[in-house]
Design a protein around this motif. Structure first.
Motif, PDB file in Angstrom:
ATOM      1  N   ASP A  11       7.925  10.016  -2.593  1.00  0.00           N
ATOM      2  CA  ASP A  11       8.443   9.466  -1.340  1.00  0.00           C
ATOM      3  C   ASP A  11       8.286   7.948  -1.401  1.00  0.00           C
ATOM      4  OD1 ASP A  11       8.703   8.462   1.297  1.00  0.00           O
ATOM      5  OD2 ASP A  11       7.991  10.346   2.159  1.00  0.00           O
ATOM      6  N   PHE A  12       9.387   7.249  -1.680  1.00  0.00           N
ATOM      7  CA  PHE A  12       9.334   5.801  -1.841  1.00  0.00           C
ATOM      8  C   PHE A  12       8.760   5.119  -0.597  1.00  0.00           C
ATOM      9  CE2 PHE A  12      11.192   1.616  -1.160  1.00  0.00           C
ATOM     10  CZ  PHE A  12      10.735   0.951  -2.280  1.00  0.00           C
ATOM     11  N   GLY A  13       9.221   5.505   0.585  1.00  0.00           N
ATOM     12  CA  GLY A  13       8.747   4.884   1.821  1.00  0.00           C
ATOM     13  C   GLY A  13       7.248   5.046   2.013  1.00  0.00           C
ATOM     14  N   ALA A  14       6.759   6.243   1.789  1.00  0.00           N
ATOM     15  CA  ALA A  14       5.325   6.498   1.957  1.00  0.00           C
ATOM     16  C   ALA A  14       4.507   5.742   0.913  1.00  0.00           C
ATOM     17  CB  ALA A  14       5.044   7.998   1.869  1.00  0.00           C
ATOM     18  N   GLU A  15       4.997   5.734  -0.327  1.00  0.00           N
ATOM     19  CA  GLU A  15       4.285   5.003  -1.393  1.00  0.00           C
ATOM     20  C   GLU A  15       4.258   3.508  -1.103  1.00  0.00           C
ATOM     21  OE1 GLU A  15       2.485   6.171  -3.770  1.00  0.00           O
ATOM     22  OE2 GLU A  15       3.165   8.229  -4.003  1.00  0.00           O
TER      23      GLU A  15
END
Length: 147
Positions: A11-15
């Motif tokens: 999950d790019f946003g969470a990372e």
């Protein structure tokens, strides 16, 4: 520093949020994500990425360590996937944190260039009418000259 080699999507946003919020003493955070793209002139059904786990992990850690030393980064993150990926899927992510933006941008570019040319991954493209291993490109090797 965190280096992850995984088959599962991330999950790019969470990372990115977790990375950026972890260091309040840094003035710049740069993120980049690479996406599997369709082949020019041919339809890409999938890209298959292979690696040797221990070897790959050590190589990516060495590249990230070099970036941290050269640009005095506060932190770095590298995520790279393997397995069968289709167009539009995220293949990798790089994040850097530094007191100032110049170091964060340069370190991120360094990581991207070295991951493209020196990380021990083997990529095979599966197109509509063909399949083949991706060869090293002269321009990718030339990009290393600036570092």
């Amino acid at each position: 520093m965190r280096v992850v080699v995984q088959e599962a999507p991330f999950d790019f946003g969470a990372e990115a949020e977790a990375f950026a919020s972890a260091r309040t003493d840094m003035g710049a955070v740069v993120t980049f994500t690479g996406v599997v793209r369709d082949l020019a002139g041919d339809r890409l059904d999938a890209m298959e990425i292979e690696h040797y786990p221990g070897m790959t992990q050590k190589a990516l850690e060495a590249i990230a360590d070099e970036a941290i030393r050269r640009w005095s980064l506060g932190d770095a993150l590298v995520i790279h996937r393997f397995g069968r990926l289709t167009p539009g899927e995220r293949i990798m992510m790089v994040a850097t944190a530094a007191p100032h933006r110049k170091d964060a941008f340069e370190a991120a570019e360094f990581l991207m260039d070295y991951l493209k040319s020196r990380a021990p991954f083997w990529k095979k493209e599966h197109g509509t009418d063909s399949a083949g291993w991706v060869a090293a490109k002269d321009e990718d090797e030339a990009a290393l000259d600036r570092w």
